[in-house]
Motif scaffolding. Structure first.
Motif, mmCIF file in Angstrom:
data_model
loop_
_atom_site.group_PDB
_atom_site.id
_atom_site.type_symbol
_atom_site.label_atom_id
_atom_site.label_comp_id
_atom_site.label_asym_id
_atom_site.label_seq_id
_atom_site.Cartn_x
_atom_site.Cartn_y
_atom_site.Cartn_z
ATOM 1 N N LEU A 1 0.836 -1.199 0.000
ATOM 2 C CA LEU A 1 0.000 0.000 0.000
ATOM 3 C C LEU A 1 0.872 1.251 0.000
ATOM 4 O O LEU A 1 0.662 2.171 -0.798
ATOM 5 C CB LEU A 1 -0.944 -0.004 1.198
ATOM 6 N N VAL B 1 -5.456 6.576 -2.827
ATOM 7 C CA VAL B 1 -6.330 5.561 -2.229
ATOM 8 C C VAL B 1 -7.765 6.032 -2.390
ATOM 9 O O VAL B 1 -8.140 7.091 -1.897
ATOM 10 C CB VAL B 1 -5.996 5.330 -0.739
ATOM 11 N N LYS C 1 -10.617 3.713 -2.006
ATOM 12 C CA LYS C 1 -11.471 3.020 -1.042
ATOM 13 C C LYS C 1 -10.690 1.869 -0.424
ATOM 14 O O LYS C 1 -10.087 1.072 -1.134
ATOM 15 C CB LYS C 1 -12.720 2.483 -1.743
ATOM 16 N N GLU C 2 -10.726 1.787 0.901
ATOM 17 C CA GLU C 2 -10.101 0.673 1.621
ATOM 18 C C GLU C 2 -11.199 -0.036 2.400
ATOM 19 O O GLU C 2 -11.870 0.570 3.227
ATOM 20 C CB GLU C 2 -9.009 1.180 2.561
ATOM 21 N N PHE D 1 -8.001 -7.089 3.838
ATOM 22 C CA PHE D 1 -8.142 -5.816 3.128
ATOM 23 C C PHE D 1 -8.417 -6.025 1.647
ATOM 24 O O PHE D 1 -7.901 -6.957 1.033
ATOM 25 C CB PHE D 1 -6.860 -4.973 3.236
ATOM 26 N N THR E 1 -8.383 -2.960 -1.312
ATOM 27 C CA THR E 1 -8.210 -1.519 -1.458
ATOM 28 C C THR E 1 -8.111 -1.131 -2.925
ATOM 29 O O THR E 1 -7.422 -1.793 -3.703
ATOM 30 C CB THR E 1 -6.942 -1.071 -0.703
#
Length: 134
Positions: free
Chosen positions: A20, A31, A33-34, A43, A45
């Protein structure tokens, strides 16, 4: 059905935080959407750079990934174009990232009609950075 453009690539990683940070800080993706706890994964993402997206996800609980190898079939690397190859290399070095692929003793090398270098993401994805279009 007509194809419009490539929407995203899905990258799975067992080094989520490192991957990430790499795509966000080194490759300059935003970013979008996580999601925590996505279909049995820790996760999932979404990251975006212009119109291109990466879906970064961890393994489903209880699963482990095979390690990346350039001998696997399928996608071998992703490539990004930059205006100034030397400036991009310097920017990445100044951020403290140094996992570059060495070819014939050098990081940046000449190819037909341009120059490029390759960098390895924490999960093993090979990223090519070049200064000319095909």
């Amino acid at each position: 059905m007509s194809k419009k453009f490539m929407h995203h690539v899905c990258i799975q990683t067992d080094k989520y935080e490192e991957s990430l940070a790499f795509y966000r800080d080194i490759m300059e993706f935003e970013v979008v959407k996580e999601t925590v706890g996505f279909h049995g994964r820790d996760f999932n993402t979404w990251l975006k750079l212009d119109d291109f997206m990466i879906e970064l996800q961890t393994a489903k609980k209880g699963n482990t990934f095979n390690k990346w190898s350039s001998l696997n079939e399928g996608i071998v690397h992703m490539c990004f174009l930059v205006e100034d190859i030397d400036a991009e290399y310097k920017r990445i070095i100044e951020l403290g990232y140094n996992k570059f692929k060495i070819k014939n003793g050098v990081v940046i090398y000449d190819v037909e009609d341009g120059r490029l270098f390759k960098i390895k993401a924490p999960e093993g994805t090979e990223i090519e950075i070049r200064d000319t279009n095909i």
